[in-house]
Design a protein around this motif. Structure first.
Motif, short mmCIF file in Angstrom:
data_model
loop_
_atom_site.label_atom_id
_atom_site.label_comp_id
_atom_site.label_asym_id
_atom_site.label_seq_id
_atom_site.Cartn_x
_atom_site.Cartn_y
_atom_site.Cartn_z
N GLN A 1 -32.30 15.13 26.03
CA GLN A 1 -33.56 14.11 25.74
C GLN A 1 -34.32 14.37 24.55
OE1 GLN A 1 -35.85 14.61 29.37
NE2 GLN A 1 -34.64 13.72 30.75
N THR A 2 -35.26 13.53 23.94
CA THR A 2 -35.77 13.45 22.73
C THR A 2 -37.43 13.49 22.81
OG1 THR A 2 -36.01 12.48 20.63
CG2 THR A 2 -35.36 11.13 22.27
N TYR A 3 -38.09 14.19 22.08
CA TYR A 3 -39.48 13.74 21.81
C TYR A 3 -39.74 12.55 20.80
CZ TYR A 3 -39.73 18.57 23.69
OH TYR A 3 -39.63 19.65 24.38
N ALA A 4 -38.68 11.95 20.35
CA ALA A 4 -38.75 10.75 19.54
C ALA A 4 -38.95 10.94 17.97
CB ALA A 4 -39.82 9.77 19.98
N ASP A 5 -38.82 12.38 17.84
CA ASP A 5 -38.56 12.90 16.41
C ASP A 5 -37.35 12.74 15.70
OD1 ASP A 5 -41.41 13.31 16.52
OD2 ASP A 5 -40.95 15.51 17.51
N LEU A 6 -37.26 12.42 14.13
CA LEU A 6 -36.29 12.41 13.48
C LEU A 6 -36.20 13.68 12.66
CD1 LEU A 6 -36.84 8.94 12.00
CD2 LEU A 6 -35.33 9.74 14.12
N GLY A 7 -35.15 14.25 12.37
CA GLY A 7 -35.00 15.27 11.76
C GLY A 7 -33.47 15.64 11.30
N HIS A 8 -33.28 16.82 10.71
CA HIS A 8 -31.78 17.17 10.25
C HIS A 8 -31.81 18.68 10.14
CE1 HIS A 8 -33.38 18.21 6.29
NE2 HIS A 8 -32.62 18.98 6.16
N VAL A 9 -30.54 19.23 10.62
CA VAL A 9 -30.41 20.78 10.41
C VAL A 9 -29.61 21.05 9.30
CG1 VAL A 9 -30.31 21.19 13.00
CG2 VAL A 9 -28.26 20.76 11.61
N ASP A 10 -29.86 22.35 8.52
CA ASP A 10 -29.16 22.89 7.57
C ASP A 10 -27.94 23.54 7.91
OD1 ASP A 10 -29.87 25.45 8.34
OD2 ASP A 10 -31.45 25.64 6.93
N GLU A 11 -27.14 24.13 7.33
CA GLU A 11 -25.62 24.72 7.64
C GLU A 11 -25.67 26.00 8.44
OE1 GLU A 11 -22.99 23.63 6.74
OE2 GLU A 11 -23.14 22.16 5.34
N GLU A 12 -27.23 26.31 8.33
CA GLU A 12 -27.33 27.86 9.22
C GLU A 12 -27.89 27.20 10.63
OE1 GLU A 12 -28.83 31.41 7.36
OE2 GLU A 12 -28.78 30.06 5.69
N GLY A 13 -28.12 25.94 10.80
CA GLY A 13 -28.93 25.46 12.22
C GLY A 13 -30.37 25.48 12.18
N TYR A 14 -30.99 25.76 10.95
CA TYR A 14 -32.61 25.42 10.99
C TYR A 14 -32.75 23.95 10.84
CZ TYR A 14 -33.20 30.54 10.30
OH TYR A 14 -33.29 31.93 10.50
N LEU A 15 -33.83 23.79 11.72
CA LEU A 15 -34.32 22.13 11.84
C LEU A 15 -35.32 22.20 11.06
CD1 LEU A 15 -34.39 19.66 13.54
CD2 LEU A 15 -35.95 20.63 15.00
N TYR A 16 -35.11 20.82 10.55
CA TYR A 16 -36.25 20.18 9.61
C TYR A 16 -36.83 18.95 10.20
CZ TYR A 16 -34.26 23.53 6.30
OH TYR A 16 -34.04 24.75 5.82
N ILE A 17 -38.33 18.50 10.59
CA ILE A 17 -38.61 17.30 10.95
C ILE A 17 -38.84 16.26 9.76
CG2 ILE A 17 -40.39 16.28 12.42
CD1 ILE A 17 -38.89 18.37 13.75
N ALA A 18 -38.40 15.10 10.11
CA ALA A 18 -38.79 13.95 9.05
C ALA A 18 -39.92 13.21 9.43
CB ALA A 18 -37.62 13.22 9.04
N ASP A 19 -39.72 12.77 10.72
CA ASP A 19 -41.17 12.22 11.25
C ASP A 19 -40.56 11.55 12.59
OD1 ASP A 19 -43.79 10.87 11.14
OD2 ASP A 19 -43.41 10.34 9.16
#
Length: 499
Positions: A372-390
């Motif tokens: 399930q999702t909170y409807a947020d967009l983002g990506h992870v880096d090579e180490e698995g850290y999450l970055y929120i886009a919007d």
């Protein structure tokens, strides 16, 4: 349950919430529970007051298994009422005390409460009602009540800004382990609550602190200068801010902000919206990285991430790694897993399975194979850290390019005259959508800073297509004290005005 039994009961397993105040009283009769408006109420006093309040609610028909809609401002009455509801084995449905009657009615029709506690102006025909501030008769006993356990410990609401509210019903019963503390807190500490209790994070942080026997300093309403005064006065150890509050504190004159003793603070916990990198860096430079902690998640608690300030310095812009007990995936629109660096929708799955932490009333969660999702967009880096886009629903597509409002707002908010900003996409016959910025600014600042000045300011921070094409100025608050903005409402109002 007798007090002597409470005093010997081990604090290593869940206890009924209704017994927790008495449990902590048995360990220390004078232990401070809630400080509000300069007055401190002990656990013994809060226990007695909530026992009396429970009997008042019982006389109005509240029984075990019922729901009570609680629309009371931050105050001692709020804490007293919540514990009174739990003491009857009922579930509090927490909503804003400022809701217009139509929005409150929409929530009430979903929750079907036995009783509404709210401001007199919000009285709804056909529902049992108790006006906030109604005194409790001193003839009612303060003696302990029979132990009862609510089938669900809380119900929060979401989505009211769209006119389609939903209830987020916690799956957990009215029990809690008093040895379990909120993230980053230690036993015997003092926390400051600057946020509205009808939002999940302030509510959970404050009440879990009380469940564990800690001291809550309740602000009532956020004010940046008063927040620093309370931290110094009560030697606060833990506080949960949102980026809006952090920004308002940072905007205080340096000599004013730095005049307060912040040495007692161990953890500044922040969440609710993405913190602009410049603002987080400023707080780390001020207090040090080891006192800053960020969490990303939602009221549904089906997943989230955590990051310390020190980790953030090595992964700037990240909101951290997925918490133990959950899994996370980034999926594209076809449901395929995204590679590191590729933006997609963020999905979580608890180890206990889908829908193990909550259930919706009035909505259905977006799900892909149970994730399930909170409807947020983002990506992870090579180490698995999450970055929120919007948020996917907030993303602007202008001339075929994707624009994330949060990125534009973070750049705008760096301008010294900008107090806050909201960026929305408005219909455009050529581009599909054009980027429109609503900027909160003091009246005197508008004499020196206009749209052209802001465009020039943004020119070395954003690529040209991301810079808003139109600007609108206001001196009214765009976000509430929890950092939330009714973005869809702001967008709809401007579309309706233009048509």
């Amino acid at each position: 349950m007798e007090r002597d039994r409470l005093s010997v009961r081990p604090a290593t397993s869940p206890m009924p919430i209704c017994d927790l105040l008495a449990y902590h009283t048995s360990k220390d009769l004078a232990r401070p529970a809630v400080t509000y408006d300069g007055l401190t109420t002990s656990y013994a006093e809060l226990d007695a007051r909530s026992n009396r309040k429970a009997r008042q609610l019982a006389a109005l028909g509240v029984r075990e298994g019922d729901v009570v809609t609680l629309a009371v401002p931050n105050s001692l009455e709020f804490y007293e009422s919540a514990f009174a509801i739990w003491k009857l084995g009922a579930t509090p449905n927490i909503v804003s005390s400022k809701l217009p009657p139509g929005e409150l009615r929409a929530i009430v029709e979903l929750a079907r409460p036995r009783l509404i506690i709210s401001e007199e102006a919000a009285r709804l025909e056909g529902w049992e009602f108790l006006a906030a501030g109604t005194s409790v008769s001193e003839d009612l006993s303060t003696d302990p009540l029979p132990t009862k356990i609510a089938p669900r410990w809380k119900i929060h609401t979401s989505g009211g800004s769209t006119g389609r509210p939903k209830l987020i019903v916690a799956k957990q019963t009215g029990e809690y382990d008093p040895a379990k503390l909120p993230v980053g807190q230690l036993p015997g500490e003092t926390m400051l609550n600057p946020g509205p209790l009808y939002h999940n994070a302030p509510f959970v942080g404050s009440f879990q602190s009380l469940f564990a026997g800690n001291h809550v300093v309740e602000m009532g309403r956020f004010d940046p200068l008063r927040a620093l005064e309370l931290i110094e006065r009560y030697k606060v150890n833990w506080v949960n801010f949102v980026p809006t509050m952090m920004n308002r504190i940072w905007r205080l004159p340096d000599e004013q902000r730095k005049s307060f003793d912040m040495s007692s603070i161990r953890v500044v916990f922040h969440m609710a919206s993405v913190c602009p990198q410049w603002l987080k860096q400023a707080w780390i430079d001020w207090l040090g990285p080891d006192r800053i902690m960020e969490v990303y998640g939602g009221s549904e608690l089906f997943g989230g991430t955590v990051i310390t300030g020190r980790e953030w310095l090595a992964h700037k812009g990240s909101v951290g790694k997925v918490q133990p007990g959950y899994r996370m995936r980034i999926l594209d629109e076809q449901g395929n897993e995204c590679a590191p660096g590729e933006v997609g929708e963020i999905y979580f799955l608890p180890d206990k399975g889908a829908n193990s932490t909550y259930e919706y009333v009035g909505a259905h969660a977006k799900s892909v194979g149970g994730w399930q999702t909170y409807a947020d967009l983002g990506h992870v880096d090579e180490e698995g850290y999450l970055y929120i886009a919007d948020r996917r629903t907030d993303m602007i597509v202008s001339g075929g390019a994707n624009i994330f409002p949060a990125e534009v707002e973070a750049a705008l908010d760096q301008h010294p005259d900008v107090q806050s900003s909201i960026v929305v996409g408005l219909p455009d016959s050529d581009l599909g959508q054009r980027t429109h910025a609503i900027v909160q600014m003091a009246r005197e600042a508008r004499e020196r800073t206009n749209g052209d000045a802001l465009r020039a300011f943004l020119s070395d921070k954003l690529v040209r297509y991301k810079i808003p094409r139109t600007f609108e100025f206001t001196n009214e608050n765009l976000r509430d004290d929890a950092g939330k903005a009714r973005r869809s409402k702001l967008r709809e109002e401007r579309i309706a005005s233009a048509s």
